[in-house]
Write a protein that holds these residues in place. Sequence first.
Motif, PDB file in Angstrom:
ATOM      1  N   TYR A 291     -11.167   0.249  -1.365  1.00 45.19           N
ATOM      2  CA  TYR A 291     -11.420  -0.662  -2.482  1.00 45.19           C
ATOM      3  C   TYR A 291     -10.447  -0.401  -3.627  1.00 45.19           C
ATOM      4  O   TYR A 291      -9.905  -1.342  -4.223  1.00 45.19           O
ATOM      5  CB  TYR A 291     -12.867  -0.514  -2.964  1.00 45.19           C
ATOM      6  CG  TYR A 291     -13.196  -1.402  -4.126  1.00 45.19           C
ATOM      7  CD1 TYR A 291     -13.405  -2.764  -3.941  1.00 45.19           C
ATOM      8  CD2 TYR A 291     -13.272  -0.888  -5.419  1.00 45.19           C
ATOM      9  CE1 TYR A 291     -13.692  -3.590  -5.017  1.00 45.19           C
ATOM     10  CE2 TYR A 291     -13.561  -1.696  -6.490  1.00 45.19           C
ATOM     11  CZ  TYR A 291     -13.765  -3.048  -6.288  1.00 45.19           C
ATOM     12  OH  TYR A 291     -14.030  -3.865  -7.351  1.00 45.19           O
ATOM     13  N   GLN A 292     -10.210   0.865  -3.959  1.00 44.22           N
ATOM     14  CA  GLN A 292      -9.296   1.206  -5.055  1.00 44.22           C
ATOM     15  C   GLN A 292      -7.858   0.796  -4.746  1.00 44.22           C
ATOM     16  O   GLN A 292      -7.093   0.497  -5.658  1.00 44.22           O
ATOM     17  CB  GLN A 292      -9.361   2.698  -5.352  1.00 44.22           C
ATOM     18  CG  GLN A 292     -10.627   3.116  -6.040  1.00 44.22           C
ATOM     19  CD  GLN A 292     -10.700   4.614  -6.253  1.00 44.22           C
ATOM     20  OE1 GLN A 292      -9.919   5.371  -5.705  1.00 44.22           O
ATOM     21  NE2 GLN A 292     -11.669   5.035  -7.050  1.00 44.22           N
ATOM     22  N   LEU A 293      -7.483   0.789  -3.468  1.00 42.14           N
ATOM     23  CA  LEU A 293      -6.133   0.367  -3.093  1.00 42.14           C
ATOM     24  C   LEU A 293      -5.999  -1.151  -3.022  1.00 42.14           C
ATOM     25  O   LEU A 293      -4.916  -1.664  -2.791  1.00 42.14           O
ATOM     26  CB  LEU A 293      -5.747   0.979  -1.744  1.00 42.14           C
ATOM     27  CG  LEU A 293      -5.504   2.480  -1.755  1.00 42.14           C
ATOM     28  CD1 LEU A 293      -5.332   2.989  -0.331  1.00 42.14           C
ATOM     29  CD2 LEU A 293      -4.277   2.809  -2.595  1.00 42.14           C
ATOM     30  N   GLY A 294      -7.085  -1.881  -3.214  1.00 42.74           N
ATOM     31  CA  GLY A 294      -7.040  -3.338  -3.204  1.00 42.74           C
ATOM     32  C   GLY A 294      -7.075  -3.941  -1.814  1.00 42.74           C
ATOM     33  O   GLY A 294      -6.693  -5.089  -1.630  1.00 42.74           O
TER      34      GLY A 294
ATOM     35  N   ARG B 260     -10.545  -8.426   4.133  1.00 40.37           N
ATOM     36  CA  ARG B 260     -10.711  -6.973   4.119  1.00 40.37           C
ATOM     37  C   ARG B 260      -9.765  -6.391   5.145  1.00 40.37           C
ATOM     38  O   ARG B 260      -9.676  -6.861   6.269  1.00 40.37           O
ATOM     39  CB  ARG B 260     -12.130  -6.596   4.475  1.00 40.37           C
ATOM     40  CG  ARG B 260     -12.353  -5.096   4.477  1.00 40.37           C
ATOM     41  CD  ARG B 260     -13.740  -4.749   4.917  1.00 40.37           C
ATOM     42  NE  ARG B 260     -14.184  -3.417   5.018  1.00 40.37           N
ATOM     43  CZ  ARG B 260     -13.564  -2.288   4.791  1.00 40.37           C
ATOM     44  NH1 ARG B 260     -12.344  -2.289   4.400  1.00 40.37           N
ATOM     45  NH2 ARG B 260     -14.115  -1.104   4.945  1.00 40.37           N
TER      46      ARG B 260
ATOM     47  N   THR C  97       0.828  -1.207   0.000  1.00 38.93           N
ATOM     48  CA  THR C  97       0.000   0.000   0.000  1.00 38.93           C
ATOM     49  C   THR C  97       0.860   1.254   0.000  1.00 38.93           C
ATOM     50  O   THR C  97       0.594   2.213  -0.727  1.00 38.93           O
ATOM     51  CB  THR C  97      -0.933  -0.011   1.219  1.00 38.93           C
ATOM     52  OG1 THR C  97      -1.722  -1.201   1.189  1.00 38.93           O
ATOM     53  CG2 THR C  97      -1.847   1.194   1.229  1.00 38.93           C
TER      54      THR C  97
ATOM     55  N   VAL D 282       0.428   7.145  -6.731  1.00 39.14           N
ATOM     56  CA  VAL D 282      -0.728   8.021  -6.553  1.00 39.14           C
ATOM     57  C   VAL D 282      -0.324   9.428  -6.132  1.00 39.14           C
ATOM     58  O   VAL D 282      -0.789  10.415  -6.696  1.00 39.14           O
ATOM     59  CB  VAL D 282      -1.702   7.400  -5.520  1.00 39.14           C
ATOM     60  CG1 VAL D 282      -2.863   8.333  -5.237  1.00 39.14           C
ATOM     61  CG2 VAL D 282      -2.204   6.046  -6.000  1.00 39.14           C
TER      62      VAL D 282
ATOM     63  N   ASN E 160     -14.519   9.462   1.685  1.00 40.20           N
ATOM     64  CA  ASN E 160     -14.985   8.284   0.959  1.00 40.20           C
ATOM     65  C   ASN E 160     -14.073   7.098   1.275  1.00 40.20           C
ATOM     66  O   ASN E 160     -13.380   6.577   0.408  1.00 40.20           O
ATOM     67  CB  ASN E 160     -15.001   8.593  -0.541  1.00 40.20           C
ATOM     68  CG  ASN E 160     -15.839   7.606  -1.303  1.00 40.20           C
ATOM     69  OD1 ASN E 160     -16.382   6.659  -0.740  1.00 40.20           O
ATOM     70  ND2 ASN E 160     -15.935   7.817  -2.596  1.00 40.20           N
TER      71      ASN E 160
ATOM     72  N   ASP F 125      -9.877  -4.291  -0.049  1.00 40.02           N
ATOM     73  CA  ASP F 125     -11.201  -4.867   0.174  1.00 40.02           C
ATOM     74  C   ASP F 125     -11.430  -5.943  -0.874  1.00 40.02           C
ATOM     75  O   ASP F 125     -11.889  -5.665  -1.975  1.00 40.02           O
ATOM     76  CB  ASP F 125     -12.269  -3.770   0.089  1.00 40.02           C
ATOM     77  CG  ASP F 125     -13.636  -4.279   0.482  1.00 40.02           C
ATOM     78  OD1 ASP F 125     -13.732  -5.369   1.071  1.00 40.02           O
ATOM     79  OD2 ASP F 125     -14.624  -3.571   0.218  1.00 40.02           O
TER      80      ASP F 125
ATOM     81  N   GLU G 263     -14.563   3.861   2.142  1.00 37.63           N
ATOM     82  CA  GLU G 263     -14.809   2.543   1.537  1.00 37.63           C
ATOM     83  C   GLU G 263     -14.321   2.489   0.091  1.00 37.63           C
ATOM     84  O   GLU G 263     -13.703   1.503  -0.321  1.00 37.63           O
ATOM     85  CB  GLU G 263     -16.299   2.192   1.614  1.00 37.63           C
ATOM     86  CG  GLU G 263     -16.831   2.052   3.022  1.00 37.63           C
ATOM     87  CD  GLU G 263     -16.135   0.960   3.829  1.00 37.63           C
ATOM     88  OE1 GLU G 263     -15.748  -0.065   3.233  1.00 37.63           O
ATOM     89  OE2 GLU G 263     -15.976   1.142   5.045  1.00 37.63           O
ATOM     90  N   ASN G 264     -14.580   3.520  -0.681  1.00 34.26           N
ATOM     91  CA  ASN G 264     -14.155   3.544  -2.083  1.00 34.26           C
ATOM     92  C   ASN G 264     -12.633   3.590  -2.196  1.00 34.26           C
ATOM     93  O   ASN G 264     -12.043   2.906  -3.035  1.00 34.26           O
ATOM     94  CB  ASN G 264     -14.794   4.733  -2.810  1.00 34.26           C
ATOM     95  CG  ASN G 264     -14.514   4.696  -4.295  1.00 34.26           C
ATOM     96  OD1 ASN G 264     -14.501   3.636  -4.906  1.00 34.26           O
ATOM     97  ND2 ASN G 264     -14.280   5.858  -4.877  1.00 34.26           N
ATOM     98  N   THR G 265     -11.988   4.390  -1.353  1.00 30.95           N
ATOM     99  CA  THR G 265     -10.526   4.497  -1.398  1.00 30.95           C
ATOM    100  C   THR G 265      -9.871   3.173  -1.020  1.00 30.95           C
ATOM    101  O   THR G 265      -8.915   2.739  -1.665  1.00 30.95           O
ATOM    102  CB  THR G 265     -10.034   5.622  -0.473  1.00 30.95           C
ATOM    103  OG1 THR G 265     -10.709   6.829  -0.819  1.00 30.95           O
ATOM    104  CG2 THR G 265      -8.553   5.823  -0.604  1.00 30.95           C
TER     105      THR G 265
END
Length: 155
Positions: free
Chosen positions: A91-94, A101, A50, A58, A85, A96, A87-89
Amino acid sequence: MDSKGQITIDYLISITVFMFAVIFVFNYTTGIFTPFHSNSDEVTLVADRTSTVLVEKVLNEGDETVPNMVNSVKVDDFFAGLDDNYENTVYQLGLDGSYLRYDLNVTLENETGMINTTGKVIPSGVNVGQTKRIVLLKDAGTGNTEVAIMSFRVW
């Protein structure tokens, strides 16, 4: 004359059988506790991955000669985006996946103290993988840089 009735070969065989029994017991008992080992190595690897994705892709300034230089605007946007945001972040980082998780906490600090922190609060009693990266934080307005430490914690 020896009247004990013990022969050297009998003694050798008994010691060998005893040693095999001891080795078997140690091998068996270590296998019993294998499911209870911690996963701290796994979460440390996830924290490393990460941090690499965030710092080198990023948040990177784009200067290939300085791979750990991050843009202050991108850093501010990331910190705000992770708070707004989450949950979305994640998820985008992989972090989730369909089976596992992970949660994330990122802290940015310099020599005077903490600049910013984002993500979930670290709960007690869990294995936390942590990676710290020394980065050059480039101010987009002035072009000045300062040394900072980004801490990535995953659990």
